[in-house]
Design a protein around this motif. Structure first.
Motif, PDB file in Angstrom:
ATOM      1  N   VAL B   6       0.536  -0.772   0.128  1.00  0.00           N
ATOM      2  CA  VAL B   6       0.093   0.046  -0.292  1.00  0.00           C
ATOM      3  C   VAL B   6       0.791   0.932   0.080  1.00  0.00           C
ATOM      4  CG1 VAL B   6      -1.837   1.053   1.397  1.00  0.00           C
ATOM      5  CG2 VAL B   6      -1.930  -0.805   0.932  1.00  0.00           C
ATOM      6  N   ILE B   7       1.650   1.455   0.988  1.00  0.00           N
ATOM      7  CA  ILE B   7       2.821   2.279   0.539  1.00  0.00           C
ATOM      8  C   ILE B   7       3.595   2.762  -0.245  1.00  0.00           C
ATOM      9  CG2 ILE B   7       4.989   3.507   1.568  1.00  0.00           C
ATOM     10  CD1 ILE B   7       3.628   2.260   4.286  1.00  0.00           C
ATOM     11  N   LEU B  10       1.036   4.352  -3.045  1.00  0.00           N
ATOM     12  CA  LEU B  10       1.020   5.300  -2.126  1.00  0.00           C
ATOM     13  C   LEU B  10       1.829   6.241  -2.964  1.00  0.00           C
ATOM     14  CD1 LEU B  10      -0.983   5.504   0.759  1.00  0.00           C
ATOM     15  CD2 LEU B  10      -1.953   5.951  -1.029  1.00  0.00           C
ATOM     16  N   ALA B  13       1.584   6.704  -6.927  1.00  0.00           N
ATOM     17  CA  ALA B  13       0.537   7.808  -6.980  1.00  0.00           C
ATOM     18  C   ALA B  13       1.252   9.434  -7.150  1.00  0.00           C
ATOM     19  CB  ALA B  13      -0.278   7.062  -5.844  1.00  0.00           C
ATOM     20  N   ILE B 137       6.184   7.887   1.763  1.00  0.00           N
ATOM     21  CA  ILE B 137       5.326   8.020   0.648  1.00  0.00           C
ATOM     22  C   ILE B 137       5.565   9.082   0.062  1.00  0.00           C
ATOM     23  CG2 ILE B 137       2.483   8.907   0.266  1.00  0.00           C
ATOM     24  CD1 ILE B 137       2.033   6.712   2.495  1.00  0.00           C
ATOM     25  N   TYR B 246      -3.168  13.276  -7.851  1.00  0.00           N
ATOM     26  CA  TYR B 246      -3.161  11.956  -7.063  1.00  0.00           C
ATOM     27  C   TYR B 246      -3.880  11.209  -6.949  1.00  0.00           C
ATOM     28  CZ  TYR B 246       1.226  15.350  -4.466  1.00  0.00           C
ATOM     29  OH  TYR B 246       1.820  15.603  -4.856  1.00  0.00           O
ATOM     30  N   GLY B 250      -2.601   7.592  -8.679  1.00  0.00           N
ATOM     31  CA  GLY B 250      -3.052   6.845  -8.181  1.00  0.00           C
ATOM     32  C   GLY B 250      -3.983   5.389  -9.208  1.00  0.00           C
TER      33      GLY B 250
END
Lengths: 353, 306
Positions: B6-7, B10, B13, B137, B246, B250
């Motif tokens: 997930v990081i 992001l 993104a 991020i 963003y 993403g």
């Protein structure tokens, strides 16, 4: 000396013709200069361009072949522009038309031609028309800007086409190339005599005549123009603006859809991604250059089809990238747009005092 | 494990949203002065090519980035000439600009297809990059991303608190009143067009110098149009541009990852995501945004005075 701008009192008449030609000449000169900068002979280049476009019967045939889809798309775009609806989505509506026609051709291969071809045109009109209705509904219902929606639907339409030809419709015998099998003979629009032209040219002329009559000689066509020029006044006059928007976008999409159908059925005889060569974008240029008049659209469509054919010649002889045609399209549109200034205003040089 | 993914997503993104952010800020700047510029897509492509060629020739990515901005402004100047001087229709001129810019970029760029250039390297910021989560991020990127962090608040402050910023907005809202108050309306509009062009060119240069380090024709792939749509989503406010850019970054990063992981979904369907999202975002902002209108004089030319 300083320049003074004054508004013209009377319309320009024939002068506007010279302005148009002057703008064309200017864009031609800039294009030639661009060729020169790339180390190509500019004068020879422009000569090759014209020779390639209009210099032989073969070239003229090519021109007409390309002018047909451009003309149909531009006609549709112009109908929408008359109502000041910015339909920039002919490219996607063209794609959907080709998809609709191909679906019929591939799904009912045993139908005789007299049913199959009309069904294909119907499917293409429906698919293109519905694709055109999406931005219309969003605009009326939620006031969503149609410029962006039509443009995004272009990208999506092309991707749907790719999804089909890379996937379910792919010809198993095509050695992995993304294309459908060839259409059955009954699904192919026939050639005119011994030429490479097909009967789609007649469809195109009929559509052009019908739209010209509709725009300039019917009540609805007049309402279209009146509403486009002044929405508020049109509302006061109780002109059905909403219905006009829906009608115009469906018609616009159906015409572009027909262009897609003709390209698949008349020129390629199958569906493949190379069908998308930007006719829908050229159509916007054509409609605007022709100031939304059907007859002038025919002339402008031939002109820009000629540009495309001529650039191919340039590519073969001088290895000029095909993008040169796009550059010229952009330049022509910009210079004509700027040139129109001189129809409304005149410049005077005065001694500063 | 999943947190790491997930990081990473992001962070990706932010990276793929940055060119869109530059372009969106550029379009906001132009539209605030009352000039609709639909040429973003073409300007980004020219910026990307100029950045690529300059960085390749000089070996300095910074020069490439600056060249992208300058060439973006040059192309935007054509739009300014047609609309501000010759009174041309802003929609048509912008479209023509996109056609021209797309054509020019592949005309000049075709010999460079597939070649690589020097680009910006990652530069983790000291201290900030050590912050858990946020550091990973936001602060382990290239310098152009850090510059974009500063640009949005700067533009916000400029439009809100400075005399020139207020002038720019006045010209976009009510040119007659602005002129009556003694503002040089056309000068402000030129500033809007050119300043916007610089930012759009930066966005393009980001694509060839930081996002990828190579050139392909049509590198911007519709990001310019997405930027135009995002301006409506942001209600013409620079701050919200970060959010919108963003969001798109993403989706684009997500779509790429799915493809890389070998999903069974066909790539054409995945590629539709950003374009479909653009329509969705427009629908959403029209539904939410009644009352938050565009600058009142957007798209309306100022007739020359006798």
């Amino acid at each position: 000396m300083r320049v003074q701008v004054t508004k013209r009192q009377e319309p320009l008449g024939w002068g506007s013709c010279f302005i148009f030609l002057g703008a064309l000449a200017f864009s031609l000169a800039v294009s030639a200069a661009l060729l020169g900068l790339q180390g190509k002979p500019p004068v020879t280049g422009i000569r090759l361009l014209f020779a390639g476009a209009f210099g032989s019967p073969w070239a003229l045939e090519d021109c007409l072949l390309k002018a047909v889809p451009i003309f149909l798309c531009a006609l549709g775009v112009a109908v929408a522009f008359r109502l000041q609806i910015w339909n920039l989505g002919a490219e996607g509506q063209f794609a959907l038309g080709a998809i609709g026609a191909s679906w019929v051709a591939l799904s009912f291969p045993t139908l005789p031609g007299r049913y199959l071809l009309p069904l294909m045109f119907l499917a293409a009109a429906l698919a293109g028309g519905l694709w055109g209705l999406i931005p219309a509904v969003l605009k009326l219902g939620l006031r969503v800007n149609e410029i962006i929606v039509t443009l995004m639907l272009n990208y999506i339409g092309i991707l749907i086409l790719e999804y089909k030809v890379y996937g379910a419709w792919k010809d198993p015998g095509s050695f992995g190339f993304p294309m459908t099998p060839e259409f059955p003979a009954a699904a192919i629009v026939g050639s005119i005599g011994a030429t490479r032209l097909n009967w789609g040219l007649l469809v195109c002329l009929a559509a052009g005549a019908a739209i010209a009559l509709f725009l300039d000689h019917t009540r609805l066509g007049y309402e279209l123009k009146a509403s486009g020029e002044n929405i508020r006044a049109a509302r006061y006059a109780r002109l059905p603006y909403e219905r006009l928007v829906l009608m115009v976008m469906a018609l616009s999409g159906a015409l572009a859809g027909w262009a897609g159908c003709l390209e698949a059925s008349g020129s390629l005889h199958r569906l493949q991604p190379t069908i998308m060569v930007g006719y829908g974008y050229t159509a916007i240029v054509v409609a605007w250059l022709a100031r939304l008049h059907p007859l002038k659209i025919a002339i402008a469509a031939l002109l820009l089809a000629g540009l495309r054919v001529g650039v191919e010649n340039l590519h073969l002889d001088l290895q000029v990238p095909a993008a040169f045609g796009q550059i010229m399209e952009g330049l022509i549109l910009l210079t004509v747009l700027a040139g129109n200034f001189f129809k409304d205003y005149r410049l005077r040089w005065r001694e500063a005092g | 494990m999943t947190a790491e993914i997930v990081i990473a997503l992001l962070a990706a993104a932010v990276q793929s949203g940055t060119p869109i952010l530059y372009a969106t800020l550029g379009e906001i700047f132009s539209e605030r002065s009352g000039v609709l510029n639909l040429g973003v897509e073409g300007i980004m492509l020219i910026g990307a090519l100029a950045g690529f060629i300059t960085a390749k020739a000089t070996g300095a990515p910074l020069y490439g980035f600056l060249a992208g901005g300058v060439c973006g402004a040059l192309l935007a100047a054509v739009h300014g000439l047609v609309c501000l001087f010759f009174q041309g229709n802003q929609v048509v001129s912008g479209l023509a600009l996109t056609i021209l810019g797309t054509g020019l970029s592949s005309f000049w760029g075709t010999p460079f297809i597939g070649q690589r250039t020097v680009g910006f390297a990652k530069l983790p910021l000291p201290l900030l990059s050590e912050i858990p989560l946020l550091g990973d991020i936001f602060f382990r990127h290239d310098p152009l991303i850090y510059l974009s962090y500063l640009l949005a608040p700067l533009m916000w402050a400029f439009l809100r608190y400075t005399r020139w910023g207020l002038g720019l907005r006045a010209v976009g809202e009510h040119p007659e009143a602005a002129a009556a108050a003694g503002l040089r309306v056309l000068a402000y509009r030129w500033a809007g067009v050119l300043g916007g062009g610089v930012l759009m060119g930066f966005g393009g240069a980001y694509l060839s110098l930081a996002y990828t380090h190579l050139w392909t024709n049509g590198l911007s792939a519709g990001r310019g149009w997405i930027a135009v749509a995002l301006v409506i989503f942001t209600f013409w406010r620079p701050g919200r541009a970060i959010l919108g850019a963003y969001l798109f970054g993403g989706v684009m990063a997500f779509q790429l990852r799915l493809q890389a992981m070998g999903t069974t979904l066909p790539s054409s369907l995945l590629l539709m995501l950003p374009y479909g999202l653009t329509i969705a975002v427009l629908v959403f902002s029209s539904w939410r945004g009644r009352g938050t209108e565009a600058p009142a004089a957007l798209g309306i030319n100022i007739e020359p005075r006798e």
